[in-house]
Each structure stands twice: as C-alpha cells, then as structure tokens.
Write an enzyme that holds these catalytic residues in place. Structure first.
Site, PDB file in Angstrom:
ATOM      1  N   CYS A  32      11.890  39.944  52.380  1.00 57.28           N
ATOM      2  CA  CYS A  32      12.433  41.294  52.194  1.00 57.28           C
ATOM      3  C   CYS A  32      12.343  41.717  50.722  1.00 57.28           C
ATOM      4  O   CYS A  32      13.134  41.245  49.903  1.00 57.28           O
ATOM      5  CB  CYS A  32      13.881  41.299  52.681  1.00 57.28           C
ATOM      6  SG  CYS A  32      14.838  42.753  52.251  1.00 57.28           S
ATOM      7  N   CYS A  35      15.557  42.928  49.122  1.00 60.07           N
ATOM      8  CA  CYS A  35      16.477  41.797  48.923  1.00 60.07           C
ATOM      9  C   CYS A  35      16.134  41.056  47.633  1.00 60.07           C
ATOM     10  O   CYS A  35      17.027  40.700  46.859  1.00 60.07           O
ATOM     11  CB  CYS A  35      16.401  40.827  50.101  1.00 60.07           C
ATOM     12  SG  CYS A  35      16.888  41.530  51.688  1.00 60.07           S
TER      13      CYS A  35
END
Length: 112
Positions: A32, A35
């Site tokens: 991600c 993230c």
C-alpha cells in the site's frame, strides 16, 4: 518505546488493550503506497508524543492474528488508524493525513 510492531493477538492485547496511554493503531500493508508514505509521519508522531502515545503498527498480511484483528476492528480500507483509550476505540482515521493534521487530531482526542 513509542513505536511498536505487533504480530499476535497477545501482543495487541498487551500493547493496546491493556495500555495506560493512548494507542494509535495503524492497520497497513507492505503493498500500500499511502501506508508506506504514512510510515515516517507515524515515526515522528511516536517520537514527539512518546510520553502520552504509543503507535502500534499492524501489517494486516503479516500474520493470521493481524488479519483477524483487521477483521475484528472493521478495517475495510488502508491506511486505517484507530485510537484506543482504555481498551476501546475512541477515534478512527481512514486515509493519509499530513503530520500536522494527524498531530492535531490526536491532541483533540487526548483532550476529550
């Protein structure tokens, strides 16, 4: 230590649910990009607020326990950051936040 990685439900219970401080739990995954972009923001926040806040990172794909925790806490999109006080979720932040906004949100939650 204010920045903690967990891989088991027992670690989660010890570091979050039984924590006397606020705990910001970051549900994330390696794949991600948002993230990964939040990681340095969370590291700085953990350093800055080490006396009052623990930042607990849970890679939702690292272990079966982590995946189960993500399901248990209703994580449907990442990054998903949940603030715990006294073993309960008191605030949820979904998506990226600039450091100053995240800092302000934590201050607001801490003062409630």
């Amino acid at each position: 230590m204010a920045l903690i990685n967990t891989t088991t439900k027992q670690e989660f219970e010890d570091k979050v649910l039984k924590n006397d401080k606020l705990a910001l739990v970051d549900f994330w995954a390696q794949w991600c990009p948002p993230c990964r972009m939040m990681a340095p923001v969370l590291e700085k926040l953990a350093e800055k607020k080490a006396d009052t806040l623990d930042v607990v990172k849970i890679d939702i794909e690292e272990s079966a326990d982590n995946k189960a925790l993500a399901i248990e806490y209703g994580v449907q999109g990442i990054p998903n950051m949940q603030v715990f006080r006294g073993g309960q979720v008191v605030h949820e932040i979904v998506g990226m936040r600039p450091g100053h906004e995240l800092d302000a949100e934590i201050d607001r939650v801490a003062s409630e």
